[in-house]
Design a protein around this motif. Sequence first.
Motif, PDB file in Angstrom:
ATOM      1  N   TYR A 138       0.867  -1.182   0.000  1.00  5.16           N
ATOM      2  CA  TYR A 138       0.000   0.000   0.000  1.00  5.16           C
ATOM      3  C   TYR A 138       0.902   1.229   0.000  1.00  5.16           C
ATOM      4  CZ  TYR A 138      -3.735   3.184   1.496  1.00  5.16           C
ATOM      5  OH  TYR A 138      -4.652   4.203   1.573  1.00  5.16           O
ATOM      6  N   PRO A 139       0.936   1.991  -1.086  1.00  6.52           N
ATOM      7  CA  PRO A 139       1.890   3.114  -1.203  1.00  6.52           C
ATOM      8  C   PRO A 139       1.388   4.342  -0.449  1.00  6.52           C
ATOM      9  CG  PRO A 139       0.578   2.976  -3.187  1.00  6.52           C
ATOM     10  CD  PRO A 139       0.114   1.838  -2.296  1.00  6.52           C
ATOM     11  N   VAL A 140       1.348   4.250   0.865  1.00  5.43           N
ATOM     12  CA  VAL A 140       0.691   5.252   1.695  1.00  5.43           C
ATOM     13  C   VAL A 140       1.253   6.654   1.481  1.00  5.43           C
ATOM     14  CG1 VAL A 140       2.171   4.622   3.661  1.00  5.43           C
ATOM     15  CG2 VAL A 140       0.050   5.862   4.069  1.00  5.43           C
TER      16      VAL A 140
ATOM     17  N   SER B 262       5.119  22.857   2.320  1.00  7.45           N
ATOM     18  CA  SER B 262       5.906  22.007   3.226  1.00  7.45           C
ATOM     19  C   SER B 262       6.391  20.762   2.479  1.00  7.45           C
ATOM     20  CB  SER B 262       5.077  21.592   4.439  1.00  7.45           C
ATOM     21  OG  SER B 262       4.043  20.726   4.042  1.00  7.45           O
ATOM     22  N   PRO B 263       7.431  20.101   2.984  1.00  9.46           N
ATOM     23  CA  PRO B 263       8.000  18.940   2.278  1.00  9.46           C
ATOM     24  C   PRO B 263       7.000  17.790   2.137  1.00  9.46           C
ATOM     25  CG  PRO B 263       8.930  19.136   4.482  1.00  9.46           C
ATOM     26  CD  PRO B 263       8.171  20.393   4.233  1.00  9.46           C
ATOM     27  N   GLU B 264       7.204  17.000   1.088  1.00 11.62           N
ATOM     28  CA  GLU B 264       6.365  15.830   0.869  1.00 11.62           C
ATOM     29  C   GLU B 264       6.828  14.663   1.748  1.00 11.62           C
ATOM     30  OE1 GLU B 264       6.301  14.937  -3.303  1.00 11.62           O
ATOM     31  OE2 GLU B 264       4.848  16.530  -3.737  1.00 11.62           O
ATOM     32  N   TYR B 265       6.034  13.608   1.724  1.00 12.12           N
ATOM     33  CA  TYR B 265       6.368  12.390   2.475  1.00 12.12           C
ATOM     34  C   TYR B 265       7.394  11.568   1.701  1.00 12.12           C
ATOM     35  CZ  TYR B 265       2.335  13.243   5.534  1.00 12.12           C
ATOM     36  OH  TYR B 265       1.450  13.789   6.437  1.00 12.12           O
ATOM     37  N   ASP B 266       8.194  10.799   2.431  1.00 13.09           N
ATOM     38  CA  ASP B 266       9.236   9.970   1.814  1.00 13.09           C
ATOM     39  C   ASP B 266       8.607   8.675   1.279  1.00 13.09           C
ATOM     40  OD1 ASP B 266      11.498   7.985   1.585  1.00 13.09           O
ATOM     41  OD2 ASP B 266      12.625   9.750   2.220  1.00 13.09           O
ATOM     42  N   ARG B 267       8.774   8.441  -0.025  1.00  9.47           N
ATOM     43  CA  ARG B 267       8.102   7.319  -0.672  1.00  9.47           C
ATOM     44  C   ARG B 267       8.689   5.959  -0.333  1.00  9.47           C
ATOM     45  NH1 ARG B 267       6.583   7.040  -6.765  1.00  9.47           N
ATOM     46  NH2 ARG B 267       6.008   5.014  -5.914  1.00  9.47           N
ATOM     47  N   ARG B 268       9.861   5.910   0.276  1.00  8.73           N
ATOM     48  CA  ARG B 268      10.455   4.596   0.555  1.00  8.73           C
ATOM     49  C   ARG B 268       9.636   3.829   1.590  1.00  8.73           C
ATOM     50  NH1 ARG B 268      16.167   6.176   2.343  1.00  8.73           N
ATOM     51  NH2 ARG B 268      15.481   8.226   1.642  1.00  8.73           N
ATOM     52  N   PHE B 269       8.867   4.555   2.394  1.00  7.80           N
ATOM     53  CA  PHE B 269       8.062   3.899   3.429  1.00  7.80           C
ATOM     54  C   PHE B 269       6.689   3.565   2.862  1.00  7.80           C
ATOM     55  CE2 PHE B 269      11.118   6.531   5.773  1.00  7.80           C
ATOM     56  CZ  PHE B 269      11.763   5.518   6.470  1.00  7.80           C
ATOM     57  N   VAL B 270       6.464   2.276   2.707  1.00  6.21           N
ATOM     58  CA  VAL B 270       5.205   1.778   2.151  1.00  6.21           C
ATOM     59  C   VAL B 270       4.562   0.843   3.165  1.00  6.21           C
ATOM     60  CG1 VAL B 270       5.975   1.964  -0.245  1.00  6.21           C
ATOM     61  CG2 VAL B 270       6.406  -0.145   1.017  1.00  6.21           C
ATOM     62  N   GLY B 271       3.296   0.576   2.946  1.00  5.58           N
ATOM     63  CA  GLY B 271       2.628  -0.327   3.875  1.00  5.58           C
ATOM     64  C   GLY B 271       2.532   0.284   5.255  1.00  5.58           C
ATOM     65  N   PHE B 272       3.004  -0.449   6.254  1.00  7.68           N
ATOM     66  CA  PHE B 272       2.864  -0.003   7.642  1.00  7.68           C
ATOM     67  C   PHE B 272       4.225   0.336   8.243  1.00  7.68           C
ATOM     68  CE2 PHE B 272       2.752  -0.806  12.203  1.00  7.68           C
ATOM     69  CZ  PHE B 272       1.671  -0.034  12.576  1.00  7.68           C
TER      70      PHE B 272
ATOM     71  N   TRP C 133       6.487   3.872  10.127  1.00  6.71           N
ATOM     72  CA  TRP C 133       7.421   4.982   9.979  1.00  6.71           C
ATOM     73  C   TRP C 133       7.066   5.960   8.862  1.00  6.71           C
ATOM     74  CZ3 TRP C 133      12.618   7.185  10.333  1.00  6.71           C
ATOM     75  CH2 TRP C 133      13.089   7.206  11.664  1.00  6.71           C
ATOM     76  N   ASN C 134       5.901   5.850   8.284  1.00  2.00           N
ATOM     77  CA  ASN C 134       5.584   6.743   7.162  1.00  2.00           C
ATOM     78  C   ASN C 134       5.346   8.176   7.615  1.00  2.00           C
ATOM     79  OD1 ASN C 134       2.566   6.540   7.900  1.00  2.00           O
ATOM     80  ND2 ASN C 134       3.057   4.422   7.374  1.00  2.00           N
ATOM     81  N   LYS C 135       4.666   8.378   8.768  1.00  2.00           N
ATOM     82  CA  LYS C 135       4.473   9.737   9.286  1.00  2.00           C
ATOM     83  C   LYS C 135       5.667  10.186  10.126  1.00  2.00           C
ATOM     84  CE  LYS C 135       0.494   9.357  11.399  1.00  2.00           C
ATOM     85  NZ  LYS C 135       0.158   7.942  11.164  1.00  2.00           N
ATOM     86  N   VAL C 136       6.294   9.250  10.821  1.00  2.00           N
ATOM     87  CA  VAL C 136       7.444   9.585  11.666  1.00  2.00           C
ATOM     88  C   VAL C 136       8.523  10.271  10.836  1.00  2.00           C
ATOM     89  CG1 VAL C 136       9.315   8.628  13.057  1.00  2.00           C
ATOM     90  CG2 VAL C 136       6.982   7.738  13.316  1.00  2.00           C
TER      91      VAL C 136
END
Length: 777
Positions: free
Chosen positions: A541-543, A688-698, A700-703
């Motif tokens: 899931y490419p959150v 503001s900066p975008e989210y880092d795409r390397r984090f997918v699924g579940f 550390w995506n918001k961290v």
Amino acid sequence: MLGMCRGRRRFLAFSLALLFIPALTWLYLSVGNFQVRHLPLSPLEPQSSALIGGGAGERQALELRVREVEEENRALRKELSQPPRSPSRPHQTGHHGNGSLPHSSEDATKHNEAQRGGIGANGSDCIQQPAVDKCETIHLAIVCAGYNASRDVVTLVKSVLFHRRNPLHFHFITDSIAQRILASLFHTWMVPAVRVDFYDADELKSEVSWIPNKHYSGIYGLMKLVLTKALPSDLKKVIVLDTDITFATDIAELWAVFHKFTGQQVLGLVENQSDWYLGNLWKNHRPWPALGRGFNTGVILLLLDRLRKLRWEQMWRLTAERELMSMLSTSLADQDIFNAVIKQNPFLVHQLPCFWNVQLSDHTRSEKCYKDVADLKVIHWNSPKKLRVKNKHVEFFRNLYLTFLEYDGNLLRRELFGCPSETDHNSANLQKTLLELDEDDPCYEFRRERFTVHRTHLYFLHYEYEPSADNTDVTLVAQLSMDRLQMLEAICKHWEGPISLALYLSDAEAQQFLRYAQGSEVLMSRGNVGYHIVYKEGQFYPVNLLRNVAMRQVNTPYMFLSDIDFLPMYGLYESLRKSVVQLDMASTKKALVVPAFETLRYRLSFPKSKAELLSQLDMGTLFTFRNDLGLTTQRKPPHHFHDSEIKYHVWMKGHAPTNFAKWRTATTPYHVQWEADFEPYVMVRRDSPEYDRRFVGFGWNKVAHIMELDAQEYEFVVLPNAYMIHMPHAPSFDITKFRSNEQYRVCLKTLKEEFQQNMSRRYGFAALKYMTAENNS
């Protein structure tokens, strides 16, 4: 009765033939030294001078000649039943010669049946169609404006791509909305051997805006008239299509019809299959002038170079001006004017067999265009009712349409082998990047997902919103998949401001969502919600990609970065707008923290104030929001909670820096410092900066995003009277994988370390604290 008489006449003729042939044979055999000359029945056959003698030789020669004549007649009948093979060859059937035009569907049908008489269904190997080179580019022009038309055109494009074997060049005449949507779609679709160009319809409006038009397509329904001006001057021919067209065959077959144009023919059209232009639909019905039944402009073959030489623009303008003096306005947009021109200049049109535009509006004669499924080539939903139109075989047509509607567009990214295509630098760079990845790496799939290009359809539904002029407007940003669809109505009731949503769906799910949204009074009453479809591809899931897609479509100065499972408090939209002014958001880098809570109850009496929330918090109806790692904690009975034990039941990393103990009594905003694993929900500026795409699924995506904000020196300010509540739901598939798959957790740890190393390289000494904090946590 008439049919019985015809049958008797045919039987009588057949009986006479049976008697006549033996008599003729006997007459030949009874003549002693009669000489038989080989007559050339074909203009290409040389005349023989050989003489055949009498006796047994004569009988043998006669039998041979009879067989030859029968074979030649059979070949001749077959040849006569087919259309001409080249522009220089005259038409044989009498239906398509210059100025010799059939004026009824029956005539066209007889012609089609004659074609099918010896060749079977469409696409038979026996048909000798004019050659279309394997790598010849086919040009298509489509007028498309607005959100709904952009959605419709995708189904047309899918049907064309599904059958095609040639490179395609789409020419879209669009407004700014459709161009934005379709440019993004084709850019992310990355279909090989497909080129797309856009032409600004707004620049062409002045050419047709003087024409009064009653048709629901509006001014854009007149744009086909100016294609000779809009399209490149070196483009010689093009197929023009309405957006409500579905192809059931390779478009190269239609492209090949250009070879059949003769003389001054410059327009390829199918006869109109309704009685509209006959003027007998109702009393005092007065249509525009047309040749017979007229022609439908849903499918047009245009020879642009010849049209320009004929001064097409002057031709249609003079005709329109003359007819408007009495007609006052058009009823069927460009179609009325095309027909008026053809009425005056019938030599311009080459009539296409009606299976190239089977028109499914009410009361048409479309059933005369086909006898079998294989006869269908192009279906035209030219009724405002679209799929609800009345037709004997509408279920079949509807199923064919729905097949392409729900067809996985990713499967159409197939190469055309043997055809050199223009170098797509984006595609080439992507392939180079993917080749550099190590496929033996246990985390290869995680790394690959970061570079996967997901087909994206922006503004899937109509969107209409202008930000407020005071520069305080805020858009709620969230992402979701099909299993969270039920949250949409509730969020719309809690947040009256603009919303930007990215939905991760398959093609079939996108249609389910469309039906759900169109059936919801709540969703249909909101024009300020942008729905952006990111189509499914891959196993994760490419959150963060979804969040970035939704963020990029924000058109307000500020955005509230939320999640679909949270309901904002009533009035949060207006509260955040006031905070923009109070905290001077325009000139400072701040992230305003909205404290997060949760409930385990599916039916919750949602607190209408902070006082109500604190009461439910003390009663155990609400809790401070749990950590993103989903760790379970021991819940204490409600009476065990008191101010000295305000740590509550959550783990202390995800939201502890919010300082809920202070929040309970706070009346003014207060600053908090970043800590390891901090992941609050915040309002920030649009840049503001975008989210880092390397984090997918579940995980550390918001961290990672909050860490990036801190590295860029954003201040975290907690709002004292704002809150949001997480609603219960079943665990997602990705959190289940995280909990059950050790390799998943190992790869997540690896990606975290790589992200921290990247931060150190980008922000230098200031970023060392992130490494230290992680090691101490």
